[in-house]
Design a protein around this motif. Structure first.
Motif, PDB file in Angstrom:
ATOM      1  N   ILE A   1       3.801   6.868  -1.272  1.00  0.00           N
ATOM      2  CA  ILE A   1       2.734   7.229  -2.157  1.00  0.00           C
ATOM      3  C   ILE A   1       1.535   7.096  -1.363  1.00  0.00           C
ATOM      4  O   ILE A   1       0.867   6.314  -1.131  1.00  0.00           O
ATOM      5  CB  ILE A   1       2.688   6.172  -3.398  1.00  0.00           C
ATOM      6  N   GLY A   2       1.015   8.350  -0.812  1.00  0.00           N
ATOM      7  CA  GLY A   2      -0.184   8.304  -0.227  1.00  0.00           C
ATOM      8  C   GLY A   2      -0.940   9.507  -0.764  1.00  0.00           C
ATOM      9  O   GLY A   2      -0.953  10.547  -0.206  1.00  0.00           O
TER      10      GLY A   2
ATOM     11  N   GLY B   1      -3.141   2.805   3.515  1.00  0.00           N
ATOM     12  CA  GLY B   1      -2.279   2.899   2.400  1.00  0.00           C
ATOM     13  C   GLY B   1      -2.235   4.561   1.774  1.00  0.00           C
ATOM     14  O   GLY B   1      -1.512   4.903   1.386  1.00  0.00           O
TER      15      GLY B   1
ATOM     16  N   GLY C   1       0.829  -1.286  -0.046  1.00  0.00           N
ATOM     17  CA  GLY C   1      -0.062  -0.219  -0.100  1.00  0.00           C
ATOM     18  C   GLY C   1       0.945   0.931  -0.059  1.00  0.00           C
ATOM     19  O   GLY C   1       0.412   2.320  -0.242  1.00  0.00           O
ATOM     20  N   MET C   2       1.864   1.022   0.369  1.00  0.00           N
ATOM     21  CA  MET C   2       2.877   2.320   0.182  1.00  0.00           C
ATOM     22  C   MET C   2       3.253   2.619  -1.114  1.00  0.00           C
ATOM     23  O   MET C   2       3.370   3.921  -1.591  1.00  0.00           O
ATOM     24  CB  MET C   2       4.504   2.093   0.901  1.00  0.00           C
TER      25      MET C   2
ATOM     26  N   THR D   1       0.098   6.533   3.858  1.00  0.00           N
ATOM     27  CA  THR D   1       1.419   6.237   4.268  1.00  0.00           C
ATOM     28  C   THR D   1       2.229   6.664   3.234  1.00  0.00           C
ATOM     29  O   THR D   1       1.995   6.417   2.165  1.00  0.00           O
ATOM     30  CB  THR D   1       1.420   4.735   4.506  1.00  0.00           C
TER      31      THR D   1
HETATM   32 NA    NA Z   1       0.723   4.761   0.694  1.00  0.00          NA
END
Ligand code: NA
Ligand code: NA
Lengths: 166, 435, 352
Positions: free
Chosen positions: B382-383, B376, B335-336, B379
């Motif tokens: 890439i949030g 995600g 999810g990052m 965070t």
């Molecule tokens: Na993220």
């Protein structure tokens, strides 16, 4: 001389594309609202709002304001690491980032030009309950990407001329 | 190099470039294209380039983002937000972090109307954050509050993500909607609790200690309260009554905001121009990251990294507790880098069979998945929600400030996740009543 | 061995992905003894739905499903034939007839060739039916209803019948019906369950409002196809014959069982009343009468009559071929497809 020319060129490209993009954003709000209002009052409205919003307003709003973002250096980036580096390294890093930007947007511009030419040739249409041409909006991409390239290049030249990362 | 190695090198290089102040969208996009070219051919990579930006931008559902930004900018540029926040400041003087707390509540209401987290953040960022900053709120707290509360958009129904999960896992969307409600409210509650505790301990987080207001001041403040509640009420009401869809709501909200401003005689040409320019540049700076992260999702998908990573972790054990832990790990790590829909499409085929094998409830599991996907969104690196906030606010805040501010909320999300996992009734009580 | 990417933009559980891609890939592996090694992507991870034709042509993926309705200008011939969608309602006959036609009709073949795709097999949806918030059984009840519909012919009919056709993305269908900004949606019956439509649309009307088949469900990149050995191409033909017929049978089954399941969940399922049915039938006849000129004018087809008549004849041929066959016998159907379609292709089919 060279620097002034490129700066003026970048400024014009960024502002002209921003102007068009802004018009489309305003139109998007008005068009959708008019559709909703007519539907609410008369129970029916005109066709094609979804198509026009998706393929014209959205595409133009996004890609035509890109150059202005670069021109104003409002790209989202992280500077915590760079801030802690010695002053002497900042300019080379900035120039490096600009070169990558030019490579990226240049590549997108090149490919989207080919796509736009192809779409124009085939008079590209989209799925709709009526014939809906979308090829003109394909041109927003190369225009936006190349204008962004120019803006990036101008910023890079400016940084080098002033010997300071922007 | 194998594709897997290229994928992992790609992640490392992208992170390195971002650290060197290369614009995030450029770093992600460029690494992806070069990576795809290395795994296939340069021609194929260019094929991916021609198949991505136009088709991504031309999506009706995404029009909610610029329209809600527009609405927010118009509210700020016509001075519409001030009254309500001043009044809240006066009346909520005793509540620690009153403005942040009310922003969470407002976001929760907004989430109940909108189906998407990004739309929720976009709408709230311009309305609430500048006012909190004006009252000297800590930047991290102000921005973190909105970034995190925006994620409620996908947990509190309706929710596009829950609809997608429902189709994907073949479970009832209605049940999922019911199931998301309590966990969503609970998450909001945890955020509020955390804000109050933190501000109680350190009042400076919430700016200057509250000014004592005379009753005349309070009356004046009340007179200026109405514009924002009227606007938000009209937007939410219209969605609930089916007069317009959540996607259309941003545009309608913009026009209502303009009408309110006309009635207050604050709709000047300069205000409109300012709002439009800001909307345009925020939209572009957010979408160039969205497009970059879409390239990155495709690059990682082709490299096989998500599948290999998931397989590795899932293969350890088939016990229920391990599957849950593994899923959490997979989603928090991937999810990052990968957007929520892409992540779901890439991992659910591997995860769902195990979940079914372990006889877990798919509705409950769906709430866990969506909550994880929401984490995600905030965070690093890439949030999405964080970038929406950053795009909407421009240079008034820095990215690390937002990520730092949001970390407290991530902590609350982890607690919320534990509670959702430990107390299945939180998710399953309401759906059971429905049947 | 040959590794390649296969992409279906339908989600993984959808019959068109499940049987057409996941199971198809297994068959391809098996029949080639592991020589052909597909990596299947489902959903929109690699390509947006309307970008699949481009993806095949540019070799981003080697095999993909593309719905021609997304790109009308690129595939006028396929879209011209799809204009008949409102007039048909049998997916099994259609999937075989369309594949036969698409691999044998010279005009259609030239179009595939021009757009950079080798056509191997079709998809066909069950007829779309009406899911509504309120009962829509007759012309009176359909008046003023906002109905999500796809396709110009069905939209025209809806307008003529007094309804309002609207275009709404599928992700907004559920909430639209829930909140009432939509009155009805037209979709295949399996979406009643698969997309939980039964929860927000309690009344189903079994009025066929068109089916979809246009564009390759298995479209190959020509370079990739040419580079294969004869034996590999044979594997693809066999696997496709098998997957295509199984997909059709299972898609129909899942639609039928979805209707039953929806009924047990309290959904009311109506047959359309005579006036509504007549209105649709009349419109079908009318559109069939004008189809030659329509496709010539709208899609710039040189000889509309030749094209449409060839399709109609192919359809009739398959109606006859399917008369004496068990419509659920997947093996027999696959064998028939192999004999009648794939065995009749020239040896250099699709090779550049
Ligand atoms: Na993220
Ligand atoms: Na929501």
């Amino acid at each position: 001389m060279f620097y002034n020319g490129i700066e003026r060129c970048a400024s014009f490209a960024a502002k002209a594309t921003l102007f068009v993009s802004g018009c489309f954003i305003a139109l998007m709000a008005l068009h959708i609202t008019l559709d909703v209002v007519l539907r609410f009052i008369f129970g029916n409205s005109f066709q094609g709002t979804l198509e026009v919003v998706s393929f014209y307003y959205m595409v133009c709003a996004i890609f035509l304001s890109l150059a202005y973002v670069e021109y104003k250096r409002e790209h989202i980036s992280v500077d915590v690491v760079v801030q802690r580096l010695p002053e002497a390294m900042k300019l080379p890093l900035y120039v490096f980032a600009c070169l990558l930007g030019i490579a990226y947007f240049g590549m997108l511009g090149y490919q989207s030009t080919l796509d736009a030419l192809r779409a124009t040739e085939s008079q590209e249409t989209a799925m709709a309950n009526f014939t809906f041409y979308i090829w003109p909006s394909r041109w927003a991409l190369p225009v936006g990407f190349f204008a962004t390239c120019i803006a990036t290049f101008a910023n890079m030249v400016k940084a080098i001329a002033e010997r300071k990362a922007l | 190099m194998t594709n897997l190695q290229i994928g992992m090198a790609g992640i490392a290089i992208a992170l390195g470039l971002i650290a060197l102040r290369v614009p995030i969208g450029v770093a992600l996009g460029l690494v992806s294209i070069v990576g795809i070219a290395m795994m296939t051919t340069f021609g194929i990579a260019l094929g991916m380039v021609s198949a991505t930006p136009f088709d991504f931008a031309g999506q009706w559902e995404l029009s909610a983002a610029p329209m809600f930004l527009f609405m927010g900018y118009l509210c700020t540029s016509t001075n519409m937000t001030q009254g309500l926040f001043t009044a809240m400041r006066l009346f909520l003087a005793r509540l620690p972090g009153g403005l942040a707390v009310s922003s969470v509540i407002a976001s929760a209401f907004f989430a109940a109307a909108s189906g998407s987290s990004v739309a929720t953040s976009a709408a709230m960022s311009r309305i609430a954050v500048p006012e909190m900053l004006k009252h000297n709120y800590n930047r991290g707290l102000a921005t973190g509050t909105i970034a995190a509360s925006g994620t409620l958009g996908s947990l509190i129904p309706p929710s596009v993500l829950l609809v997608l999960y429902g189709v994907y896992a073949q479970v009832s969307v209605g049940q999922l909607f019911m199931a998301g409600f309590l966990p969503g409210i609970m998450s909001a509650g945890l955020y509020i609790l955390m804000i109050m505790l933190r501000v109680k301990r350190n009042p400076e987080l919430a700016g200057n200690s509250a000014e004592r207001a005379s009753s005349q001041e309070k009356i004046d403040a009340i007179k200026e309260i109405w514009p924002l509640p009227l606007l938000i009420g009209a937007v939410l009401g219209g969605i609930f009554l089916g007069i317009f869809s959540p996607t259309e709501a941003g545009a309608v909200g913009t026009c209502i905001a303009a009408l309110i401003a006309i009635s207050r005689r604050t709709l000047t040409f300069a205000a409109v121009k300012d709002a439009i320019i800001n909307t345009a540049s925020s939209t572009a700076s957010i979408f160039i990251i969205l497009i970059g992260s879409l390239f990155f999702t495709r690059f990682l998908a082709l490299s096989g990294v998500p599948g290999a990573f998931s397989d590795l972790i899932l293969s350890v054990s088939t016990e229920t507790w391990w599957i849950l832990l593994a899923v959490a790990l997979i989603y928090l790590v991937l999810g990052m880098f990968i957007d929520s829909i892409g992540l779901m499409l890439l991992t659910l085929p591997l995860i769902l069979p195990l979940v079914q094998g372990a006889d877990m409830n798919l509705v409950w599991f769906g709430i866990i998945v969506v909550k994880l996907l929401e984490v995600g969104l905030v965070t690093p690196p890439i949030g999405l929600n964080v970038y929406v906030i950053k795009g909407a606010l421009g240079n008034t805040v820095s990215l690390p400030e937002v990520f730092k501010g949001v970390s407290w909320f991530i902590l609350m999300d982890i607690i919320a996740l534990l509670l959702i996992i430990l107390i299945p009734a939180l998710s399953l009580y309401l759906p059971a009543q429905m049947q | 061995s040959t590794s390649f990417l296969a992409n279906s933009f339908y989600d993984q559980q959808h019959p068109l992905s499940k049987y057409g891609y996941e199971e198809w890939a297994e068959t391809v592996k098996e029949l080639s003894n592991g020589d052909l090694n597909p990596k299947v992507y489902t959903g929109t991870v690699l390509l947006a739905p309307r970008a699949n034709l481009q993806g095949i042509r540019d070799n981003v993926v080697q095999v993909a499903s593309h719905a021609a309705i997304y790109t009308p200008a690129d595939l006028p011939v396929a879209n011209a034939v799809q204009e008949l969608g409102f007039n048909f309602s049998d997916p099994l006959t259609t999937i075989l007839a369309v594949t036969d036609f698409s691999t044998h009709n010279a005009t259609q073949l030239a179009e595939w060739d021009n757009s950079g795709v080798v056509y191997l097999g079709s998809y066909a949806t069950p007829p779309y039916i009406l899911f509504c918030r309120e009962p829509v059984r007759n012309l009176e009840e359909i008046q003023g209803k906002r109905i999500r519909a796809a396709g110009s012919t069905v939209s025209q009919w809806l307008e003529e019948a007094g309804a309002i056709p609207v275009n709404v993305p599928s992700s907004e269908m559920y909430t639209g019906l829930d909140r009432g900004s939509l009155d009805c949606a037209t979709n295949a019956a399996n979406d009643l369950i698969d997309r939980s439509m039964y929860e927000v649309a309690e009344y189903t009307t079994l009025l066929p409002t068109g089916m979809y088949w246009s564009g390759p469900h298995w479209g190959f990149n020509p370079g990739f196809w040419t580079g294969l050995t004869d034996a590999q191409r044979d594997v693809f033909k066999q696997a496709t014959a098998k997957a295509m017929t199984r997909m059709a049978v299972q898609y129909i089954k899942s639609s039928e069982s979805a209707l039953e399941e929806a009924k047990t969940k309290g959904n009311q399922v109506f047959e359309p009343e005579a006036d509504l049915k007549k209105s649709a039938d009349d419109f079908r006849q009318k559109s069939l009468d004008g189809i030659y000129t329509l496709v010539e004018e709208k899609y710039d087809i040189a000889d509309g009559k030749a094209l449409i008549d060839d399709y109609l004849q192919t359809y009739e041929k398959w109606e006859n071929l399917l008369k004496d066959i068990d419509r659920e016998d997947e093996d027999a159907l696959a064998e028939l497809a192999k004999q009648e379609i794939y065995d009749t292709l020239p040896a250099d089919y699709g090779i550049r």
